[in-house]
Write a protein that holds these residues in place. Sequence first.
Motif, PDB file in Angstrom:
ATOM      1  N   SER A 199      -3.039   5.396  -3.441  1.00 36.43           N
ATOM      2  CA  SER A 199      -2.226   4.625  -2.496  1.00 36.43           C
ATOM      3  C   SER A 199      -1.207   3.729  -3.183  1.00 36.43           C
ATOM      4  N   SER A 203       3.182   3.615  -1.003  1.00 36.91           N
ATOM      5  CA  SER A 203       3.861   2.611  -0.190  1.00 36.91           C
ATOM      6  C   SER A 203       4.199   1.403  -1.039  1.00 36.91           C
ATOM      7  N   LEU A 207      -1.309  -1.812   1.347  1.00 34.54           N
ATOM      8  CA  LEU A 207      -2.090  -1.248   2.442  1.00 34.54           C
ATOM      9  C   LEU A 207      -3.394  -2.033   2.608  1.00 34.54           C
TER      10      LEU A 207
END
Length: 369
Positions: A199, A203, A207
């Motif tokens: 992850s 992004s 998150l």
Amino acid sequence: MKKSVLLLFIGSLLPGIGFTQSEVSFFILSGRENAHKLANAYFNPLGKSMYNNLGNGWMQGGAMLNAGQVQLRLQASATFFPAEDQQFDLSALGLSQHVAVAEGEAILTPTAIGDHINGVVLEVKAESPADGEEIPLATFSTPDGMGVPLLPMASAQLNVGVPYKTELMLRALPKVNFSAGDTDYTNSLWGLGIRHVLSQWLSEETLPFDIIIALAYGQQDAKGKPKIIGSWPHTNGQEIERTPEQQAQQIYNSQELHIAVGAWSTELLLSKKLSSFTLYTGFNYTTGVMEVISEGIYPRLDVRSSTEAPYYAYFFHDEEDPLKLRTSSAQLSFTSGAAYQLGILSLKLEGSLGRYKNITAGLGVNILR
């Protein structure tokens, strides 16, 4: 067989399996092609159970070690046997016409993970060289099952934190040698893996959870060397022709049953840290290969023409490494677990739901922080 399995669990700190070679090797009396069909049906569910143990428990609770941290974990896994794989139908194997279930016997018999009950009696016949009629060649029972509901495995695992939120994993159990009854056993296990926080690249914003991916490989090797299966002097009221070497039996001393299992596993998990707890859930995909080899020289009873009544004679045809079986399978499972961190100690409990269900528990200690 149940006793040998349980003793092997104890003697190897629960890493693997036990087996009785003398039971399995009677498959060879039915001929090479039939032996492979019988062994495949008998061992295949055991291989799936071993793949499942080797492919689970790698995630260590989801929380990632920092670069330079090292954690040692002792853990135990157990795979539970599905009822539908605990027996197999002899009539569905396509055995040759010279191999048949004895009159009055059932057609369902235990697999290696099945009940600890008497197997089914099989009769092997041959065509008489004198008149073409069928004559008795051998009679044997299929092996019993382990008679336990699950297959346990224990191991030590070392995790090392490296940069970019990545961990390297090493799993091992050194070779264990011990005896149970008249059988000598060896068992060993090792594995390598890597896991990474995916992850961080997906992004720019933080998150509320981590997405973690892992890839691992595990291998387990088990061998059994019990009392040898040698030649015997009579069958069906007739003397069996044997060479001096077959009568002396030493040529059969190299007999050994070897089972080797390798499993690749990939996991994709969502992980959420809550204070000292870490919860995680996701999917595990494991694919494995099992090899079963009867090593050494084994006697197989055969028949040939003779000039004396009844115009045929029994003799032994020796075969080297007569059973070489290779099976493979794969399973997709849903995985969930939780870990609790208390100082340098961590506890973990994880479950996996698939055709073969698994549970793993572990105790870890950070040895470098």
